[in-house]
Design a protein around this motif. Structure first.
Motif, PDB file in Angstrom:
ATOM      1  N   MET A  71       0.755  -1.354  -0.234  1.00  0.00           N
ATOM      2  CA  MET A  71       0.014   0.085   0.141  1.00  0.00           C
ATOM      3  C   MET A  71       0.852   1.208  -0.122  1.00  0.00           C
ATOM      4  SD  MET A  71      -3.176  -0.799  -0.125  1.00  0.00           S
ATOM      5  CE  MET A  71      -4.214   0.258   0.949  1.00  0.00           C
ATOM      6  N   LEU A  72       0.384   2.277  -0.493  1.00  0.00           N
ATOM      7  CA  LEU A  72       0.992   3.498  -0.773  1.00  0.00           C
ATOM      8  C   LEU A  72       0.796   4.351   0.451  1.00  0.00           C
ATOM      9  CD1 LEU A  72       0.273   4.369  -4.567  1.00  0.00           C
ATOM     10  CD2 LEU A  72       2.549   3.480  -3.454  1.00  0.00           C
ATOM     11  N   PRO A  73       1.711   5.029   1.071  1.00  0.00           N
ATOM     12  CA  PRO A  73       1.581   6.000   2.199  1.00  0.00           C
ATOM     13  C   PRO A  73       0.881   7.231   1.901  1.00  0.00           C
ATOM     14  CG  PRO A  73       3.516   6.281   0.937  1.00  0.00           C
ATOM     15  CD  PRO A  73       3.244   5.306   0.405  1.00  0.00           C
ATOM     16  N   ARG A  74      -0.802   6.895   1.647  1.00  0.00           N
ATOM     17  CA  ARG A  74      -1.531   7.710   1.277  1.00  0.00           C
ATOM     18  C   ARG A  74      -1.704   9.099   2.022  1.00  0.00           C
ATOM     19  NH1 ARG A  74      -6.435   6.636  -1.363  1.00  0.00           N
ATOM     20  NH2 ARG A  74      -7.970   8.226  -1.382  1.00  0.00           N
ATOM     21  N   GLU A  75      -1.841   9.176   3.379  1.00  0.00           N
ATOM     22  CA  GLU A  75      -1.940  10.372   4.126  1.00  0.00           C
ATOM     23  C   GLU A  75      -0.741  11.118   3.736  1.00  0.00           C
ATOM     24  OE1 GLU A  75      -4.768  11.817   5.233  1.00  0.00           O
ATOM     25  OE2 GLU A  75      -5.697   9.939   4.327  1.00  0.00           O
ATOM     26  N   GLU A  76       0.566  10.560   3.892  1.00  0.00           N
ATOM     27  CA  GLU A  76       1.694  11.305   3.821  1.00  0.00           C
ATOM     28  C   GLU A  76       1.762  11.896   2.262  1.00  0.00           C
ATOM     29  OE1 GLU A  76       6.270  10.257   3.380  1.00  0.00           O
ATOM     30  OE2 GLU A  76       5.301   8.777   4.534  1.00  0.00           O
ATOM     31  N   LEU A  77       1.233  11.153   1.516  1.00  0.00           N
ATOM     32  CA  LEU A  77       1.257  11.847   0.065  1.00  0.00           C
ATOM     33  C   LEU A  77       0.371  12.832  -0.194  1.00  0.00           C
ATOM     34  CD1 LEU A  77       1.571   8.262  -2.006  1.00  0.00           C
ATOM     35  CD2 LEU A  77       3.342  10.106  -1.719  1.00  0.00           C
ATOM     36  N   LYS A 134      -0.367  15.235   2.090  1.00  0.00           N
ATOM     37  CA  LYS A 134      -0.159  16.424   3.017  1.00  0.00           C
ATOM     38  C   LYS A 134       0.116  17.473   2.228  1.00  0.00           C
ATOM     39  CE  LYS A 134       1.686  14.392   7.083  1.00  0.00           C
ATOM     40  NZ  LYS A 134       3.039  13.889   7.837  1.00  0.00           N
ATOM     41  N   GLY A 135      -0.625  18.684   2.217  1.00  0.00           N
ATOM     42  CA  GLY A 135      -0.370  19.917   1.786  1.00  0.00           C
ATOM     43  C   GLY A 135      -0.835  19.979   0.537  1.00  0.00           C
ATOM     44  N   VAL A 136      -1.302  19.148  -0.261  1.00  0.00           N
ATOM     45  CA  VAL A 136      -1.893  19.086  -1.803  1.00  0.00           C
ATOM     46  C   VAL A 136      -3.150  19.977  -1.850  1.00  0.00           C
ATOM     47  CG1 VAL A 136      -0.990  16.820  -1.994  1.00  0.00           C
ATOM     48  CG2 VAL A 136      -3.430  17.104  -1.740  1.00  0.00           C
ATOM     49  N   GLU A 137      -3.015  20.780  -3.113  1.00  0.00           N
ATOM     50  CA  GLU A 137      -4.183  21.580  -3.542  1.00  0.00           C
ATOM     51  C   GLU A 137      -5.393  20.822  -4.071  1.00  0.00           C
ATOM     52  OE1 GLU A 137      -3.719  25.158  -5.702  1.00  0.00           O
ATOM     53  OE2 GLU A 137      -1.666  25.114  -5.263  1.00  0.00           O
ATOM     54  N   VAL A 155      -6.001  13.953  -6.781  1.00  0.00           N
ATOM     55  CA  VAL A 155      -4.722  13.396  -6.276  1.00  0.00           C
ATOM     56  C   VAL A 155      -5.024  11.954  -5.613  1.00  0.00           C
ATOM     57  CG1 VAL A 155      -2.522  13.294  -4.912  1.00  0.00           C
ATOM     58  CG2 VAL A 155      -3.211  15.412  -6.173  1.00  0.00           C
ATOM     59  N   ALA A 156      -6.020  12.093  -4.678  1.00  0.00           N
ATOM     60  CA  ALA A 156      -6.390  10.771  -3.825  1.00  0.00           C
ATOM     61  C   ALA A 156      -6.895   9.815  -4.910  1.00  0.00           C
ATOM     62  CB  ALA A 156      -7.430  11.212  -2.845  1.00  0.00           C
ATOM     63  N   ARG A 157      -8.009  10.147  -6.024  1.00  0.00           N
ATOM     64  CA  ARG A 157      -8.329   9.589  -7.053  1.00  0.00           C
ATOM     65  C   ARG A 157      -7.023   8.601  -7.600  1.00  0.00           C
ATOM     66  NH1 ARG A 157     -11.914  12.510  -8.606  1.00  0.00           N
ATOM     67  NH2 ARG A 157     -10.736  13.353 -10.420  1.00  0.00           N
ATOM     68  N   VAL A 158      -6.096   9.467  -8.172  1.00  0.00           N
ATOM     69  CA  VAL A 158      -4.898   8.966  -8.643  1.00  0.00           C
ATOM     70  C   VAL A 158      -4.165   7.703  -7.852  1.00  0.00           C
ATOM     71  CG1 VAL A 158      -2.793   9.645 -10.214  1.00  0.00           C
ATOM     72  CG2 VAL A 158      -5.048  10.803 -10.418  1.00  0.00           C
ATOM     73  N   ILE A 159      -3.885   8.195  -6.625  1.00  0.00           N
ATOM     74  CA  ILE A 159      -3.362   7.273  -5.571  1.00  0.00           C
ATOM     75  C   ILE A 159      -4.131   5.946  -5.497  1.00  0.00           C
ATOM     76  CG2 ILE A 159      -2.901   6.999  -3.134  1.00  0.00           C
ATOM     77  CD1 ILE A 159      -2.414   9.892  -2.859  1.00  0.00           C
ATOM     78  N   ASP A 160      -5.353   6.088  -5.732  1.00  0.00           N
ATOM     79  CA  ASP A 160      -6.418   4.687  -5.837  1.00  0.00           C
ATOM     80  C   ASP A 160      -6.057   4.057  -7.077  1.00  0.00           C
ATOM     81  OD1 ASP A 160      -7.448   5.343  -3.453  1.00  0.00           O
ATOM     82  OD2 ASP A 160      -9.352   6.182  -4.310  1.00  0.00           O
ATOM     83  N   GLU A 206       0.818  18.796  -9.908  1.00  0.00           N
ATOM     84  CA  GLU A 206       0.935  18.421  -8.699  1.00  0.00           C
ATOM     85  C   GLU A 206       1.100  16.894  -8.362  1.00  0.00           C
ATOM     86  OE1 GLU A 206      -0.969  20.210  -4.732  1.00  0.00           O
ATOM     87  OE2 GLU A 206      -2.540  19.504  -5.903  1.00  0.00           O
ATOM     88  N   ILE A 207       0.308  16.249  -9.437  1.00  0.00           N
ATOM     89  CA  ILE A 207       0.267  14.657  -9.397  1.00  0.00           C
ATOM     90  C   ILE A 207       1.941  14.193  -9.414  1.00  0.00           C
ATOM     91  CG2 ILE A 207      -0.059  12.496 -10.475  1.00  0.00           C
ATOM     92  CD1 ILE A 207      -3.002  14.154 -10.805  1.00  0.00           C
ATOM     93  N   GLN A 208       2.671  14.911 -10.389  1.00  0.00           N
ATOM     94  CA  GLN A 208       4.006  14.458 -10.932  1.00  0.00           C
ATOM     95  C   GLN A 208       4.907  14.807  -9.584  1.00  0.00           C
ATOM     96  OE1 GLN A 208       3.912  16.485 -14.661  1.00  0.00           O
ATOM     97  NE2 GLN A 208       3.997  14.674 -15.905  1.00  0.00           N
ATOM     98  N   ARG A 209       4.581  15.866  -8.987  1.00  0.00           N
ATOM     99  CA  ARG A 209       5.480  16.318  -7.891  1.00  0.00           C
ATOM    100  C   ARG A 209       5.278  15.083  -6.583  1.00  0.00           C
ATOM    101  NH1 ARG A 209       4.226  21.948  -8.456  1.00  0.00           N
ATOM    102  NH2 ARG A 209       2.463  21.701  -7.125  1.00  0.00           N
TER     103      ARG A 209
END
Length: 259
Positions: free
Chosen positions: A1-7, A9-12, A17-22, A46-49
């Motif tokens: 699993m990816l570190p979702r909450e860490e990723l 943090k601070g995103v606009e 971004v949450a959908r792309v993490i899924d 933002e996603i690339q960052r």
């Protein structure tokens, strides 16, 4: 699993971004290439960052041509081959006689959305003046739009798929300039590049209309560096090129303005 909450943090663009993490987690589990919808430049940046920190997955963004603003991202495990050809897109021609009723980008987009589709499934629209336009869409929309997009403004149109190589992309208009400034403050560099007063630029920065590398910046004193892209809503973009220090300890900055 990816570190979702860490990723996150601070995103606009948290929801996007949450959908792309899924989708990235799906790509890891299934060993398949997973595609996002079309994303705007701020979302893409933002996603690339966010994903630059990860080694498990890789991303490829593509919108049909090199300067495309709206692009889809293909996501795959790091060990899999991945390139632009795996980003599924279809180009459409929207042909009509617009000589006596000129249509804008907004008109073509409005007519497309008026058929019931959603913005996330549409990429760039290239307006061709009196001949109509070309649009890039997700493949599942091609047949639907061919059948349902019959009019833009008062003009009857014929909508049909074309080869992606038939896109009539114009090179962006650009202007090269050099400025010498006492500092690399955002307000100083941007006001020189966009040809407006420093106070007007500060107002734009304060009101949230200025982005650096697609991230909103509200501090006029923020420092810019070579390679930064400064964008102002409805005024275009400015790329910061080479920076050199003069004998008088000022900064000579090469700028490219895209209009």
């Amino acid at each position: 699993m990816l570190p979702r909450e860490e990723l996150l943090k601070g995103v606009e663009n948290r929801e996007t971004v949450a959908r792309v993490i899924d989708q990235a987690e799906q790509a890891i589990k299934t060993w398949e290439v997973v595609l996002t919808d079309f994303l705007s430049p701020p979302e893409l940046a933002e996603i690339q960052r966010v994903f630059n920190r990860l080694t498990e997955v890789q991303l490829v963004a593509w919108g049909g041509y090199p300067q495309a603003e709206r692009q889809r991202i293909a996501i795959a495990r790091a060990e899999m081959p991945l390139d632009e050809s795996q980003v599924s897109l279809v180009a459409l021609e929207i042909a009509g006689n617009f000589l006596f009723d000129t249509a804008t980008h907004r008109d073509f987009l409005g007519a497309m959305l008026g058929t019931g589709i959603v913005r996330e499934k549409t990429g760039d629209i290239i307006v061709l003046g009196e001949r109509g336009a070309q649009a890039i869409v997700a493949p599942e929309l091609a047949e639907f739009l061919e059948m349902n997009l019959k009019q833009v403004r008062s003009v009857p149109v014929k909508t049909q798929p074309i080869d992606i190589n038939e896109l009539k992309v114009r090179e962006p208009k650009k202007k090269e300039l050099t400025t010498v400034e006492a500092s690399l403050r955002l307000d100083a560099i941007a006001s020189a590049g966009f040809g407006m007063s420093r106070s007007k630029m500060v107002d734009l920065i304060d009101s949230g209309d200025v982005r650096v590398n697609w991230k909103e910046v509200t501090q006029a004193s923020s420092q810019v560096k070579s390679g930064d892209l400064i964008a102002i809503r409805s005024k275009g973009r400015l790329e910061v090129g080479e920076i050199a220090v003069t004998k008088k300890d000022r900064y000579r900055v090469q700028l490219t303005r895209y209009m």
